[in-house]
Design an enzyme around this catalytic site. Structure first.
Site, PDB file in Angstrom:
ATOM      1  N   SER A 177       0.712  -1.225  -0.033  1.00  0.00           N
ATOM      2  CA  SER A 177      -0.053   0.001  -0.017  1.00  0.00           C
ATOM      3  C   SER A 177       0.827   1.235  -0.117  1.00  0.00           C
ATOM      4  O   SER A 177       2.132   1.327   0.592  1.00  0.00           O
ATOM      5  CB  SER A 177      -0.900  -0.042   1.094  1.00  0.00           C
ATOM      6  OG  SER A 177      -1.550   1.004   1.321  1.00  0.00           O
TER       7      SER A 177
ATOM      8  N   CYS B  42      -0.339   3.498  10.348  1.00  0.00           N
ATOM      9  CA  CYS B  42       0.176   4.627   9.623  1.00  0.00           C
ATOM     10  C   CYS B  42       0.864   5.404  10.786  1.00  0.00           C
ATOM     11  O   CYS B  42       0.272   5.926  11.737  1.00  0.00           O
ATOM     12  CB  CYS B  42      -0.603   5.385   8.825  1.00  0.00           C
ATOM     13  SG  CYS B  42       0.198   6.636   8.088  1.00  0.00           S
TER      14      CYS B  42
ATOM     15  N   GLY C 178       7.294  -2.965  -1.519  1.00  0.00           N
ATOM     16  CA  GLY C 178       7.093  -1.483  -1.403  1.00  0.00           C
ATOM     17  C   GLY C 178       8.032  -0.368  -2.008  1.00  0.00           C
ATOM     18  O   GLY C 178       7.965  -0.107  -3.189  1.00  0.00           O
TER      19      GLY C 178
END
Lengths: 262, 310
Positions: free
Chosen positions: B25, B134, B272
């Site tokens: 993500s 996060c 990522g």
């Protein structure tokens, strides 16, 4: 395919800290617009980790030149790269300068280019394009010292008028380029309303955006921000505009100066 | 006969992935940019940029800064919100021809419920990854900086969501906790299908000349090769503590890194930061895993998982 390996044609020192590297484009580079950039991996190692963005400095048929200043590890490594070596490149990226937003032609065929420090880099390609359109260009170069003024000769060939300012007065006007611009602008504006193009430190660009606004001139600025991907996925290179954050890599690097929240 | 496809297939919850390499993500947007570089149909899947109920502007720049072997970021969940996702992003995701995992974050349980309810009705969404970790946003209703630092919050959110969706649910955890095993067990007890770890490590960098932080958000999250050994330890610890599959992430740049994660217990890997350097990295990693399996005569990718001789 925007991801390619390119052969280094040359990599030469042109000033104490400045280099020009040229590489071969795998396909015709005619599609590269002044103001667009290339995201380059300077070596094959994990250090430095990320690519580094470099604006197209000169655009030829199948050869691209980038102008860079050695500022850190990555540019140090790049400066040591030899002719014949391969570079891993993504590009061309970004939107580039618009010659004239309304007609596709330059308004009044008059332009002012303002370059601060190594902000000269993409402006040579732009000056070439503008001169191909038959534009009359006034160029203003600002730098710290005489040694930091680069591309003077290139600009001379392409423009009608060249002004230089250095902070220490070793070349041209002693002081900031924005002050010299303000002083000369009266005379220039008496005859026409040129389009202004600028690249350089953000403080200089802010000042120029103010000057453009005061004189109702259309002004395009090429911005820099720390960048990771260069293709619009990481959202790292955000810049505040009047309509929210925009990305330097995808929405820029060239913006209309009046859209930026300085 | 076992085809290459079968050899690479993995299952998390009720979700089948054609291979164990997926995009993390925040590193591939909603897939449209990656499509310019390679055939997304060859990916195991992609995890979208985290979606929040309402639009988030994100954090002030600078948002990224490179450190030794790592990338420090403070993006701040910059996204256009759930409605925009439904109307603007879903059609693009359908064209990727790969499994789509929607990453979401809420400030409250209520926001998570609204998001999961909405996503449950979208066919292209194969699974939902709950971003509980996060480091660049502040949450209400918990005294912790990150939701996944709060064992009770993890349990509460997952139990609630488990009751309202059939979609595979994944919890993405932060490594910045006293005992990640405890948090993972809490998630498992609450009914999670898989655990994704790790999110970035909180970090800081400063300019010694201006005395200013390198990031507009002051602190950020560290990713990249610098955190790989730290991530591997988290994966190994959690692998031995829970029964659900683990999705490993943290500095995977090459296929060797990916295999290392699998050996330490990851059933699936997320690529990522490598996507920022080389948009083709996940494809090269998948090819590398295939070659490794062939050379080692490994029949199924599942046979690599958790084979660490320790």
């Amino acid at each position: 395919m925007k991801l390619f390996k390119a052969r280094i044609i040359s990599n030469n020192k042109i000033a104490p800290d400045h280099y020009v590297l040229s590489f071969k484009m795998p396909h015709a580079a005619g599609g590269v617009k002044p103001g667009q950039f290339f995201n380059i991996k300077v070596n094959d190692a994990c250090a430095p980790l990320l690519r580094r963005p470099f604006g197209a400095h000169k655009i030829n048929r199948n050869k691209i030149e980038i102008l860079y200043k050695v500022v850190g590890k990555a540019t140090e490594i790049l400066a040591a790269r030899k002719k014949g070596g391969k570079l891993d490149i993504i590009g061309p990226l970004g939107n580039g300068f618009t010659i004239n937003p309304q007609t596709g032609k330059l308004a009044n065929r008059q332009a002012i280019i303002v370059a601060g420090g190594h902000g000269v880099s993409p402006l040579i390609a732009l000056a070439k394009k503008l001169s191909d359109y038959g534009a009359r260009i006034a160029v203003f170069i600002g730098a710290r010292t005489k040694n930091h003024v680069v591309c003077r000769e290139d600009f001379k060939r392409l423009c009608a008028k060249l002004y230089v300012a250095t902070e220490d007065g070793t070349a041209g006007y002693k002081g900031l380029i924005t002050d010299l611009l303000t002083a000369k602008l009266k005379n220039i504006l008496a005859h026409n309303t040129p389009t202004m193009y600028a690249c350089g430190p953000k403080t200089m660009l802010k000042e120029i955006a103010g000057i453009a606004k005061r004189h109702r001139m259309h002004c395009q600025v090429s911005l820099e921000e720390y960048m990771a991907c260069g293709i619009g996925t990481c959202l790292g290179c955000a810049v505040k505009t009047k309509t929210g954050y925009k990305l330097v890599c995808k929405d820029g690097p060239v913006f209309n100066a009046k859209d930026i929240v300085w | 006969m076992v085809t290459t496809q079968d050899k690479l297939q993995v299952k998390i919850g009720n979700l089948e992935l054609k291979n164990p390499v997926i995009l993390a993500s925040g590193t591939c947007g909603f897939g449209s940019e990656i499509k310019d570089f390679a055939d997304t149909g060859k990916l195991g899947g992609i995890v979208t940029k985290t979606i929040t109920l309402t639009k988030r502007e994100g954090n002030p720049p600078p948002r990224v800064f490179e450190t030794t072997g790592g990338l420090l970021n403070s993006i701040g969940l910059d996204n256009d919100g759930f409605k925009n996702f439904v109307f603007e992003k879903v059609s693009g995701l359908e064209k990727l021809r790969t499994t789509v995992i929607a990453s979401i974050a809420g400030n409250t349980v209520g926001e998570f419920v609204k998001l999961v309810t909405g996503l449950s009705g979208i066919p292209v969404v194969g699974a939902i990854e709950l971003n509980l970790s996060c480091p660049n946003v502040i949450h209400k209703g918990t005294r912790f900086n990150l939701l996944s630092q709060d064992e009770k919050a993890v349990k509460k959110i997952i139990s609630k969501l488990r009751g309202i969706t059939q979609k595979t649910l994944i919890a993405k955890l932060s490594p910045n906790v006293t005992d990640i095993k405890k948090i993972a067990r809490a998630a498992e007890t609450a009914g999670i299908d898989a655990i994704s770890l790790i999110n970035t490590y909180p970090g800081l960098a400063a300019d010694i000349h201006t005395m200013k932080p390198r990031l507009g958000g002051v602190t950020g999250g560290l990713s990249g090769p610098a955190i790989k050994p730290l991530a591997l330890k988290c994966v190994w610890d959690v692998y031995r503590s829970v029964g659900v599959p683990i999705i490993g992430a943290g500095g995977i740049m090459t296929w060797e890194d990916a295999v290392e994660f699998m050996i330490c217990g990851a059933a699936v890997v997320q690529v990522g930061t490598a996507n920022f350097v080389n948009p083709k990295a996940p494809f090269e990693i998948t090819e590398g895993i295939k070659k490794y399996m062939k050379a080692k005569k490994i029949k199924s990718v599942k046979d690599i998982v958790g084979t660490l001789k320790a």
